[in-house]
Each structure stands twice: as C-alpha cells, then as structure tokens.
Design a protein around this motif. Structure first.
Motif, PDB file in Angstrom:
ATOM      1  N   TRP A  59       0.814  -1.210   0.000  1.00 50.89           N
ATOM      2  CA  TRP A  59       0.000   0.000   0.000  1.00 50.89           C
ATOM      3  C   TRP A  59       0.854   1.269   0.000  1.00 50.89           C
ATOM      4  O   TRP A  59       0.449   2.276  -0.572  1.00 50.89           O
ATOM      5  CB  TRP A  59      -0.960  -0.021   1.185  1.00 50.89           C
ATOM      6  CG  TRP A  59      -2.003  -1.095   1.024  1.00 50.89           C
ATOM      7  CD1 TRP A  59      -2.954  -1.165   0.043  1.00 50.89           C
ATOM      8  CD2 TRP A  59      -2.183  -2.249   1.841  1.00 50.89           C
ATOM      9  NE1 TRP A  59      -3.715  -2.303   0.207  1.00 50.89           N
ATOM     10  CE2 TRP A  59      -3.271  -2.992   1.294  1.00 50.89           C
ATOM     11  CE3 TRP A  59      -1.547  -2.754   2.971  1.00 50.89           C
ATOM     12  CZ2 TRP A  59      -3.731  -4.192   1.850  1.00 50.89           C
ATOM     13  CZ3 TRP A  59      -2.001  -3.950   3.530  1.00 50.89           C
ATOM     14  CH2 TRP A  59      -3.076  -4.651   2.968  1.00 50.89           C
ATOM     15  N   CYS A  60       2.036   1.231   0.594  1.00 51.50           N
ATOM     16  CA  CYS A  60       2.933   2.391   0.556  1.00 51.50           C
ATOM     17  C   CYS A  60       3.600   2.537  -0.816  1.00 51.50           C
ATOM     18  O   CYS A  60       3.814   3.661  -1.288  1.00 51.50           O
ATOM     19  CB  CYS A  60       4.003   2.276   1.639  1.00 51.50           C
ATOM     20  SG  CYS A  60       3.417   2.591   3.319  1.00 51.50           S
ATOM     21  N   ALA A  65       5.155   5.829  -5.453  1.00 48.14           N
ATOM     22  CA  ALA A  65       5.260   5.921  -6.913  1.00 48.14           C
ATOM     23  C   ALA A  65       4.614   7.212  -7.410  1.00 48.14           C
ATOM     24  O   ALA A  65       5.148   7.876  -8.316  1.00 48.14           O
ATOM     25  CB  ALA A  65       4.600   4.707  -7.564  1.00 48.14           C
ATOM     26  N   ASP A  66       3.487   7.584  -6.821  1.00 49.75           N
ATOM     27  CA  ASP A  66       2.810   8.822  -7.219  1.00 49.75           C
ATOM     28  C   ASP A  66       3.670  10.054  -6.951  1.00 49.75           C
ATOM     29  O   ASP A  66       3.473  11.102  -7.578  1.00 49.75           O
ATOM     30  CB  ASP A  66       1.480   8.967  -6.479  1.00 49.75           C
ATOM     31  CG  ASP A  66       0.436   7.965  -6.942  1.00 49.75           C
ATOM     32  OD1 ASP A  66       0.613   7.379  -8.038  1.00 49.75           O
ATOM     33  OD2 ASP A  66      -0.558   7.753  -6.205  1.00 49.75           O
ATOM     34  N   PRO A 271       3.095   0.356  10.827  1.00 43.10           N
ATOM     35  CA  PRO A 271       2.139   1.334  10.289  1.00 43.10           C
ATOM     36  C   PRO A 271       1.901   1.194   8.794  1.00 43.10           C
ATOM     37  O   PRO A 271       0.890   1.691   8.288  1.00 43.10           O
ATOM     38  CB  PRO A 271       2.772   2.684  10.632  1.00 43.10           C
ATOM     39  CG  PRO A 271       4.226   2.397  10.851  1.00 43.10           C
ATOM     40  CD  PRO A 271       4.271   1.009  11.419  1.00 43.10           C
ATOM     41  N   MET A 272       2.796   0.519   8.076  1.00 46.72           N
ATOM     42  CA  MET A 272       2.557   0.315   6.638  1.00 46.72           C
ATOM     43  C   MET A 272       1.354  -0.586   6.380  1.00 46.72           C
ATOM     44  O   MET A 272       0.843  -0.639   5.263  1.00 46.72           O
ATOM     45  CB  MET A 272       3.797  -0.275   5.956  1.00 46.72           C
ATOM     46  CG  MET A 272       4.190  -1.677   6.362  1.00 46.72           C
ATOM     47  SD  MET A 272       4.886  -1.763   8.037  1.00 46.72           S
ATOM     48  CE  MET A 272       6.226  -0.596   7.893  1.00 46.72           C
ATOM     49  N   LEU A 279       1.825   6.790   6.997  1.00 50.66           N
ATOM     50  CA  LEU A 279       3.256   6.526   6.863  1.00 50.66           C
ATOM     51  C   LEU A 279       3.766   7.018   5.519  1.00 50.66           C
ATOM     52  O   LEU A 279       4.821   7.667   5.453  1.00 50.66           O
ATOM     53  CB  LEU A 279       3.535   5.033   7.017  1.00 50.66           C
ATOM     54  CG  LEU A 279       5.012   4.648   6.847  1.00 50.66           C
ATOM     55  CD1 LEU A 279       5.873   5.285   7.930  1.00 50.66           C
ATOM     56  CD2 LEU A 279       5.178   3.128   6.857  1.00 50.66           C
ATOM     57  N   ALA A 280       3.039   6.718   4.443  1.00 48.18           N
ATOM     58  CA  ALA A 280       3.491   7.113   3.113  1.00 48.18           C
ATOM     59  C   ALA A 280       3.639   8.628   3.014  1.00 48.18           C
ATOM     60  O   ALA A 280       4.636   9.134   2.462  1.00 48.18           O
ATOM     61  CB  ALA A 280       2.526   6.599   2.052  1.00 48.18           C
TER      62      ALA A 280
END
Length: 293
Positions: A59-60, A65-66, A271-272, A279-280
């Motif tokens: 999910w991170c 990537a964005d 947290p990821m 986190l991200a």
C-alpha cells in the motif's frame, strides 16, 4: 552472480488484498529472492519486519510511486516467496544483490523493525549506496539493554508466547504475535481488522513455518557507530509500539547526526499495514525536505 529473471504472471496490483506473485527473481547464492517493484524514479529499497514480508509494502509502494519514487521490496530468506536452500549467507549481501539487479544504487532505504536494523548496517558498510534512511519501529544492533523498559501488558503477552511455543501451538503463536506487533501489546486483540490483519496473519504464518535458511553472517554492532551515518534519517515510531522503543528512539536521535524523530498516532509496530496513508505521506514529506536526490 546476480541474475534477475521474470516469473510467470504479472506484477502485484496495489488494489489487491493479498499480493503474492513477485515481479522478478534475483538469484544470489542458493537463493532466488522474490522482488516486487512499484513506480519509477528515485529508488526506495523497502526492508520488511521479521513478522512480515515484501507484501507489507503493497500500500505504501503505489503512494510513493505517485511522488516519483520507485519502490523495490523483496523477501529475505525464510520469508514470503523467496526460494532457498540452507547455506551460510549474508543478509546484507542479499540486499545489495537486489539493488544491483534492479539498478537501485544509491537508494533511499526504508526499514521496518529487523529491516531497519539491516538498513542501518547497509548505511554503515556502504555509505555511498544510501541516500537517506527511514527507520520504522527499528533498533540497531548493539543497543544498550539497560535502557530497555517493559510494560505489564508486554510481559503478559511474552508469557503467553512462551506457553504457546511450549505447546507447539504455532497458530496461537501467530495470533499472539499479530496482536503484539499489529494491534500493539497494550491494545485490544483485534484492534486492526480486515485486509491488513489477514495479510499479516498470512505473512507471519509463512515465516513461522519456513525452514531455516542457514546462518546469517555476523556483522559489527551498529549502535556505537551511529555517529558515522551522515545521511538524512527519519525515525518513525507508532503510538502503540513497544514501551522500550520510545526512550531508545530518542537516544538514537541524539546519536545520529541528521536524525528527525516522528511519532504516529493510532498505529503500532507496522504502520505500513494499518496506517499506510499516514506513513506514506510522512515519508514523502521527509524526502521532499531532505532531497532533491
């Protein structure tokens, strides 16, 4: 020799509940390391915890990537989909085999728990290969044991671990470890639900059942050499993580020349999984200030 090869099938989707198939394999020694990648741009090497595998970053990875980062996550020996025969090996050399095969040197290195300790070892042994460090619930080797404190809840859960292990009840060990590391030892069992819990149960179940990969090479203790790490470093600690990590995180911040500690509400050791957006974005903001890379 390091050899990336493409497996059958496609790479992971960031929208999948549980990603399994890797994007490529990296051969090193008697192991074929399973690797997943997300995005393009400045490389981020993501190192998983001892109760997780590369899928913990699913999910991170798309969020980074964005922001223009290419995340590379792989399964260490004894975890996830990595295939291996027992042998003496060096986990640090495995990590470098992955960065060589994926052209990910130098990289931002993000490590959770045991992955964070490995990230510190990489920064000390090969400083030219690390652009910045993000250490999530991590403790370098050689940390002072006398500084460790423990809550009653942690002591009680450790006693339950020992009893379950004595009874050879692997499934109960798994559930207890997920309670400890995902929910937080002082939080209700089942605080985190849904896909994150399902994934962690599956990742840790695999790790508990995996045969020994052999002996990892000994490396010098890191704590006394933290002052040698001259890259921007973010220290992330969840609100519900182990009691002893909070004072030691402050001590780490005092020893690392360019450290920034941050504390995430509503999460524990990983947290990821339960707060990947938080986190991200925390890591993304840190890298925006620390860069350009």
């Amino acid at each position: 020799m390091t050899t990336p090869t493409e497996p059958a099938g496609t790479g992971p989707s960031p929208h999948s509940t549980i990603v399994d198939e890797p994007d490529l394999w990296v051969g090193h020694g008697r192991a074929e390391l399973a690797v997943s990648t997300y995005g393009s741009g400045t490389p981020v090497l993501a190192l998983h915890a001892g109760v997780c595998d590369r899928r913990s970053w699913q999910w991170c990875g798309p969020a980074w990537a964005d922001a223009g980062f290419r995340t590379i996550a792989y399964d260490r020996r004894g975890f996830g989909g990595t295939r291996y025969e027992p042998e003496a090996y060096d986990a640090l050399a495995d990590a470098r085999a992955v960065t060589e095969a994926t052209l990910a040197r130098p990289a931002v290195v993000v490590g959770n728990s045991m992955g964070g300790a490995l990230a510190v070892d990489l920064a000390l042994a090969h400083p030219d290969e690390v652009l910045a460090l993000v250490l999530v619930g991590a403790l370098p080797s050689g940390a002072p044991g006398e500084a460790w404190v423990q809550s009653d809840a942690e002591t009680a859960l450790e006693a339950e671990f020992a009893a379950a292990a004595e009874d050879d009840d692997v499934e109960r060990v798994n559930r207890l470890e997920v309670h400890y590391w995902l929910d937080g030892p002082a939080q209700p069992d089942g605080r985190v639900t849904g896909a994150p819990r399902d994934l962690m149960l599956e990742m840790n179940r695999r790790a508990l059942a995996a045969p020994s990969p052999g002996d990892d090479a000994a490396r010098p203790k890191a704590w006394s050499r933290l002052g040698d790490i001259d890259v921007p470093t973010l220290l992330v600690l969840g609100e519900h993580d182990e009691t002893g990590l909070r004072p030691l995180t402050h001590m780490m911040a005092a020893h690392l020349p360019r450290a920034q500690p941050t504390f995430l509400d509503g999460t524990a050791h990983c947290p990821m999984l339960d707060r990947p957006d938080a986190l991200a974005s925390t890591v993304r903001d840190f890298l925006a200030m620390a860069g350009p890379f």
